[in-house]
Design a protein around this motif. Structure first.
Motif, PDB file in Angstrom:
ATOM      1  N   TRP A  85       0.837  -1.207   0.000  1.00  0.00           N
ATOM      2  CA  TRP A  85       0.000   0.000   0.000  1.00  0.00           C
ATOM      3  C   TRP A  85       0.869   1.255   0.000  1.00  0.00           C
ATOM      4  CZ3 TRP A  85      -5.331   1.386   0.670  1.00  0.00           C
ATOM      5  CH2 TRP A  85      -6.224   0.316   0.562  1.00  0.00           C
ATOM      6  N   ILE A  86       1.904   1.277   0.825  1.00  0.00           N
ATOM      7  CA  ILE A  86       2.762   2.461   0.894  1.00  0.00           C
ATOM      8  C   ILE A  86       3.478   2.675  -0.441  1.00  0.00           C
ATOM      9  CG2 ILE A  86       4.960   3.222   1.882  1.00  0.00           C
ATOM     10  CD1 ILE A  86       2.548   3.997   3.545  1.00  0.00           C
ATOM     11  N   GLY A  87       3.954   1.600  -1.042  1.00  0.00           N
ATOM     12  CA  GLY A  87       4.600   1.715  -2.349  1.00  0.00           C
ATOM     13  C   GLY A  87       3.638   2.235  -3.404  1.00  0.00           C
ATOM     14  N   ALA A  88       2.411   1.733  -3.386  1.00  0.00           N
ATOM     15  CA  ALA A  88       1.402   2.190  -4.344  1.00  0.00           C
ATOM     16  C   ALA A  88       1.068   3.667  -4.118  1.00  0.00           C
ATOM     17  CB  ALA A  88       0.142   1.331  -4.201  1.00  0.00           C
ATOM     18  N   THR A  89       0.952   4.062  -2.846  1.00  0.00           N
ATOM     19  CA  THR A  89       0.623   5.456  -2.531  1.00  0.00           C
ATOM     20  C   THR A  89       1.713   6.402  -3.015  1.00  0.00           C
ATOM     21  OG1 THR A  89      -0.580   4.696  -0.564  1.00  0.00           O
ATOM     22  CG2 THR A  89       0.041   7.017  -0.639  1.00  0.00           C
ATOM     23  N   MET A 144       2.842  -2.139  11.496  1.00  0.00           N
ATOM     24  CA  MET A 144       3.145  -1.158  10.450  1.00  0.00           C
ATOM     25  C   MET A 144       2.259  -1.356   9.236  1.00  0.00           C
ATOM     26  SD  MET A 144       5.422   0.858  11.610  1.00  0.00           S
ATOM     27  CE  MET A 144       6.032   1.695  10.156  1.00  0.00           C
ATOM     28  N   SER A 145       1.824  -2.584   9.008  1.00  0.00           N
ATOM     29  CA  SER A 145       0.917  -2.847   7.894  1.00  0.00           C
ATOM     30  C   SER A 145      -0.433  -2.161   8.130  1.00  0.00           C
ATOM     31  CB  SER A 145       0.727  -4.356   7.714  1.00  0.00           C
ATOM     32  OG  SER A 145      -0.175  -4.623   6.670  1.00  0.00           O
ATOM     33  N   ILE A 149      -2.074   0.870   5.786  1.00  0.00           N
ATOM     34  CA  ILE A 149      -3.378   0.771   5.114  1.00  0.00           C
ATOM     35  C   ILE A 149      -4.306   1.892   5.580  1.00  0.00           C
ATOM     36  CG2 ILE A 149      -5.426  -0.680   4.871  1.00  0.00           C
ATOM     37  CD1 ILE A 149      -3.515  -3.112   5.119  1.00  0.00           C
ATOM     38  N   LEU A 150      -4.343   2.137   6.895  1.00  0.00           N
ATOM     39  CA  LEU A 150      -5.208   3.203   7.412  1.00  0.00           C
ATOM     40  C   LEU A 150      -4.720   4.577   6.961  1.00  0.00           C
ATOM     41  CD1 LEU A 150      -5.812   1.808  11.021  1.00  0.00           C
ATOM     42  CD2 LEU A 150      -7.421   1.830   9.105  1.00  0.00           C
ATOM     43  N   PHE A 151      -3.403   4.760   6.894  1.00  0.00           N
ATOM     44  CA  PHE A 151      -2.853   6.037   6.436  1.00  0.00           C
ATOM     45  C   PHE A 151      -3.215   6.285   4.966  1.00  0.00           C
ATOM     46  CE2 PHE A 151       0.867   8.340   4.575  1.00  0.00           C
ATOM     47  CZ  PHE A 151       0.619   9.562   5.178  1.00  0.00           C
ATOM     48  N   ALA A 152      -3.083   5.244   4.128  1.00  0.00           N
ATOM     49  CA  ALA A 152      -3.429   5.396   2.714  1.00  0.00           C
ATOM     50  C   ALA A 152      -4.913   5.713   2.557  1.00  0.00           C
ATOM     51  CB  ALA A 152      -3.060   4.119   1.954  1.00  0.00           C
ATOM     52  N   ARG A 153      -5.754   5.067   3.353  1.00  0.00           N
ATOM     53  CA  ARG A 153      -7.185   5.356   3.265  1.00  0.00           C
ATOM     54  C   ARG A 153      -7.502   6.772   3.719  1.00  0.00           C
ATOM     55  NH1 ARG A 153      -9.518  -0.502   5.342  1.00  0.00           N
ATOM     56  NH2 ARG A 153      -9.505  -1.496   3.293  1.00  0.00           N
ATOM     57  N   TYR A 154      -6.810   7.232   4.757  1.00  0.00           N
ATOM     58  CA  TYR A 154      -7.022   8.612   5.199  1.00  0.00           C
ATOM     59  C   TYR A 154      -6.679   9.595   4.074  1.00  0.00           C
ATOM     60  CZ  TYR A 154      -5.242  13.072   6.778  1.00  0.00           C
ATOM     61  OH  TYR A 154      -4.951  14.411   6.862  1.00  0.00           O
ATOM     62  N   GLU A 157      -9.594   9.625   1.717  1.00  0.00           N
ATOM     63  CA  GLU A 157     -10.928   9.812   2.303  1.00  0.00           C
ATOM     64  C   GLU A 157     -10.941  11.115   3.095  1.00  0.00           C
ATOM     65  OE1 GLU A 157     -11.802   6.355   4.603  1.00  0.00           O
ATOM     66  OE2 GLU A 157     -12.014   5.048   2.854  1.00  0.00           O
ATOM     67  N   GLY A 158     -10.893  12.208   2.382  1.00  0.00           N
ATOM     68  CA  GLY A 158     -10.871  13.523   3.013  1.00  0.00           C
ATOM     69  C   GLY A 158      -9.469  14.059   3.236  1.00  0.00           C
ATOM     70  N   GLY A 159      -8.450  13.277   2.906  1.00  0.00           N
ATOM     71  CA  GLY A 159      -7.062  13.701   3.085  1.00  0.00           C
ATOM     72  C   GLY A 159      -6.548  14.455   1.860  1.00  0.00           C
ATOM     73  N   PRO A 160      -5.263  14.773   1.883  1.00  0.00           N
ATOM     74  CA  PRO A 160      -4.693  15.607   0.806  1.00  0.00           C
ATOM     75  C   PRO A 160      -4.626  14.936  -0.566  1.00  0.00           C
ATOM     76  CG  PRO A 160      -2.984  14.829   2.308  1.00  0.00           C
ATOM     77  CD  PRO A 160      -4.279  14.471   2.935  1.00  0.00           C
ATOM     78  N   MET A 161      -4.801  13.625  -0.636  1.00  0.00           N
ATOM     79  CA  MET A 161      -4.739  12.970  -1.951  1.00  0.00           C
ATOM     80  C   MET A 161      -6.119  12.682  -2.540  1.00  0.00           C
ATOM     81  SD  MET A 161      -1.534  10.268  -1.640  1.00  0.00           S
ATOM     82  CE  MET A 161      -1.771   9.661  -3.310  1.00  0.00           C
ATOM     83  N   GLN A 162      -7.193  13.100  -1.882  1.00  0.00           N
ATOM     84  CA  GLN A 162      -8.523  12.788  -2.418  1.00  0.00           C
ATOM     85  C   GLN A 162      -8.842  13.670  -3.625  1.00  0.00           C
ATOM     86  OE1 GLN A 162     -11.848  13.117   0.271  1.00  0.00           O
ATOM     87  NE2 GLN A 162     -13.263  12.215  -1.178  1.00  0.00           N
ATOM     88  N   GLU A 163      -9.330  13.043  -4.667  1.00  0.00           N
ATOM     89  CA  GLU A 163      -9.791  13.766  -5.847  1.00  0.00           C
ATOM     90  C   GLU A 163     -11.067  14.514  -5.484  1.00  0.00           C
ATOM     91  OE1 GLU A 163      -9.102  15.153  -8.420  1.00  0.00           O
ATOM     92  OE2 GLU A 163      -9.339  13.880 -10.188  1.00  0.00           O
TER      93      GLU A 163
END
Length: 357
Positions: A85-89, A144-145, A149-154, A157-163
């Motif tokens: 997930w972190i690599g994908a993000t 850490m996993s 996952i929760l960090f990527a979802r944040y 989902e309202g975070g700085p990467m949301q379209e």
């Protein structure tokens, strides 16, 4: 003989699981031949299906290489899903920034970002705590996993990467960073020749690193016996950190390849638990990088074939998951087979030595 046994045991375990799965299917009123036939045709029945199978297999193969490397180093990296997930993000973030770069350079930048993010995620906290304070890597990599996952979802989902909008998703990566697909043959699938090339290079690099370099010899020595390795002058703590970082690097690479080749943006729930399935992939392959390819293809076929099995044979989705889990269970418990064979031989030997009454 030992090499042949290492090949036959996983195959035998898979066959036992398939037979028991057939018995279960028949007991529930379905035709096992039809069910398994639809599974095979769904995985390999056409070029499009084969392309889908290869597409599903590539992340499993790349992550499985990293897990195999950590296993050979005596470490159990159970948090590869978070590193994926972190690599994908990281790859997606780079993918929709720096759009003025040339396409090929932007692609390499995305891949490098994914690999570095995955390596740091696995190497810093799990690696350093394992090496210097003895924290067990199963606990730290798992924690850490979840954080990853929760960090990527944040972020989406309202975070700085949301379209912009209400759907939790990131912006699309630049079009010149998206891997091209096959225009013929596999055209109906999302299979890219660049993804195949990267996976093939990853297999070669992992094999060469483990068996043809001093670093690989040191990692395997630490995995076999850390005390003996330390006595021989190998810096055990350093190699523990390197092993987990390399394992995370492969998982991060898989996330980047998936984003550039298939998804093109970060979506909520885009992961199919690749990190967890890849653990079984590495175990089935007995941590051999070349065998990881076959093992990854096997589980990729189960994924795509299982979907077709549900559609064609009208098998409930829950039963599909049971069949897949059954196969994974027996593959993970393949050591049962030599135990059973040994028990049978001892019993036969005891009967032969017992005098007839």
């Amino acid at each position: 003989m030992k090499a042949l046994q290492s090949i036959l045991l996983p195959v035998a375990a898979s066959l036992v699981a398939i037979v028991i799965g057939a018995i279960l299917v028949a007991a529930l009123g379905y035709n096992p031949v039809s069910v398994y036939g639809s599974l095979i045709s769904g995985a390999f029945g056409s070029l499009g299906n084969l392309g889908n199978t290869l597409t599903a297999s590539l992340p499993l193969i790349i992550i499985g290489l990293g897990i195999a490397l950590s296993f050979q180093s005596g470490l159990f990296n159970i948090g590869a899903d978070g590193q994926y997930w972190i690599g994908a993000t990281a790859a997606v973030w780079v993918g929709y920034h720096f759009t003025s770069l040339p396409g090929w350079l932007h692609m390499l930048f995305c891949l490098a970002a994914g690999m570095i993010a995955g390596a740091l995620w696995a190497g810093i906290v799990p690696g350093l705590t394992k090496a210097f304070v003895g924290a067990h890597e199963v606990i730290t990599t798992m924690m850490m996993s979840y954080i990853a996952i929760l960090f990527a979802r944040y972020l989406i989902e309202g975070g700085p990467m949301q379209e912009k909008g209400y759907i939790p998703q990131s912006p699309l990566i630049a079009s010149n960073t998206q891997f091209p697909y096959f225009t013929q043959g596999f055209a109906r699938s999302q299979l890219s020749p660049i993804s195949i090339l990267i996976a093939a290079l990853a297999v070669i690099v992992a094999w060469f690193l483990l068996y043809k370099t001093t670093l690989g010899f040191s990692l395997r020595s630490v995995g076999l016996n850390a005390r003996a390795a330390k006595y021989a002058g190998i810096r055990v703590k350093l190699h523990i950190v390197i092993a987990l970082a390399l394992s995370g690097l492969f998982a991060g690479l898989a996330g980047a390849v998936q984003m550039l080749g298939v998804d093109h943006q970060l979506l909520d729930g885009f992961s199919s638990n690749y990190g967890y399935t890849a653990i079984v992939v590495a175990l089935l392959a007995r941590n051999n990088p070349l065998a990881v390819v076959i093992s990854g293809l096997f589980f990729g076929a189960l994924t795509t074939g299982g979907q077709n099995m549900q559609i064609v044979s009208n098998v409930p989705a829950s039963l599909t998951n049971v069949l897949t889990g059954l196969i994974i269970f027996f593959v993970g418990c393949e050591r049962i087979i030599p135990q059973v064979i040994g028990w049978y031989r001892r019993r036969r030997s005891a009967r032969a030595q017992t005098p007839a009454s």
